[in-house]
Scaffold this motif. Structure first.
Motif, PDB file in Angstrom:
ATOM      1  N   GLU A   1       0.830  -1.206   0.000  1.00 54.07           N
ATOM      2  CA  GLU A   1       0.000   0.000   0.000  1.00 54.07           C
ATOM      3  C   GLU A   1       0.868   1.260   0.000  1.00 54.07           C
TER       4      GLU A   1
ATOM      5  N   ARG B   1      -4.030   2.188  -8.232  1.00 51.87           N
ATOM      6  CA  ARG B   1      -4.238   1.061  -7.313  1.00 51.87           C
ATOM      7  C   ARG B   1      -5.089  -0.014  -7.980  1.00 51.87           C
TER       8      ARG B   1
ATOM      9  N   LEU C   1      -2.107  -6.981  -4.153  1.00 50.60           N
ATOM     10  CA  LEU C   1      -2.939  -6.476  -3.060  1.00 50.60           C
ATOM     11  C   LEU C   1      -4.053  -7.461  -2.710  1.00 50.60           C
TER      12      LEU C   1
END
Length: 253
Positions: free
Chosen positions: A104, A203, A223
């Motif tokens: 992150e 992202r 992720l």
């Protein structure tokens, strides 16, 4: 106490009978006792241990020794040392959470580099070795990134590559993401999205392969994989704690 044949275990866990034998050979489950006819006999402990192993190995998180830690947990639980297995699982969970945090943080750094205006990058014009030294990476790493299409570098009339300020900024983004274990294909996917739309959600782009993408490893969607791994680790801890209670309860009977 319930007992099961190899074929029955395979049916319950939904695996091939050969996989049952392989798990025993790899010490992922306790060694099964044998009947007079030499057939293996499995117990409820084996069934629960199989479930633990399947949960632990469901997501192939390989980076920084995570896979080895998962296997160590399974093998320790198989010996009946549940307290140690629980401690190992807690450490494993913390390790995964750290990997998620790093992943992150790399996204945040990438966003900052994309929107920032670093004075040191203005009017930069470096050769390949100078660029590698500046970024503290090897020339082979730099060459590998270029060969995989992450960066296209212009050349001077003499044929030498010249890295501009924009190139340096792109390389800093790549370096940050690679340090957090994002795959080259995931980074390439993100850079491609940005080239088409500078306002793209990086992202989402780096973690969401297209339907026709060839997914090679979990790091292509890092992720999501780490999130699943964290949930699995929590399930593993609860499962081992329940196995410990069940084992202790059976001993008192």
């Amino acid at each position: 106490m319930n007992v099961y044949k190899t074929s029955e275990v395979a049916h319950i866990i939904a695996i091939h009978p050969n996989t049952v034998r392989l798990y025993e050979k790899l010490e992922l489950i306790p060694k099964a006792k044998r009947q007079a006819n030499n057939y293996r006999v499995f117990t409820d402990f084996h069934i629960e241990q199989f479930k633990l192993a399947r949960t632990a190995l469901q997501v192939e998180v390989l980076q920084n020794g995570l896979r080895k830690k998962a296997i160590d947990i399974i093998k320790t639980s198989a010996t009946g040392d549940f307290d140690k297995a629980i401690c190992l699982t807690k450490d494993y969970l913390l390790h995964i959470q750290k990997e998620r945090s790093n992943a992150e943080e790399a996204i945040v750094i990438a966003k900052q580099l994309l929107t920032g205006n670093e004075e040191e990058d203005i009017n930069v014009c470096l050769k390949r070795k100078e660029t590698a030294d500046y970024l503290q990476i090897s020339i082979d790493t730099l060459r590998n990134w270029e060969m995989n299409g992450l960066l296209t570098v212009k050349r001077k009339e003499n044929g030498y590559r010249v890295y501009t300020g924009a190139d340096i900024r792109c390389l800093k983004i790549i370096r940050s993401l690679r340090c957090a274990n994002y795959s080259l294909s995931a980074i390439l996917r993100m850079l491609g999205a940005l080239s088409h739309n500078p306002q793209a959600d990086i992202r989402k782009a780096i973690d969401t392969p297209k339907e026709d993408d060839n997914i090679i490893s979990v790091c292509d969607k890092l992720l999501t994989s780490l999130l699943y791994a964290e949930k699995n680790a929590q399930e593993m801890q609860l499962h081992i704690e329940n196995m410990k209670k069940q084992f202790n309860s059976n001993r008192t009977l």
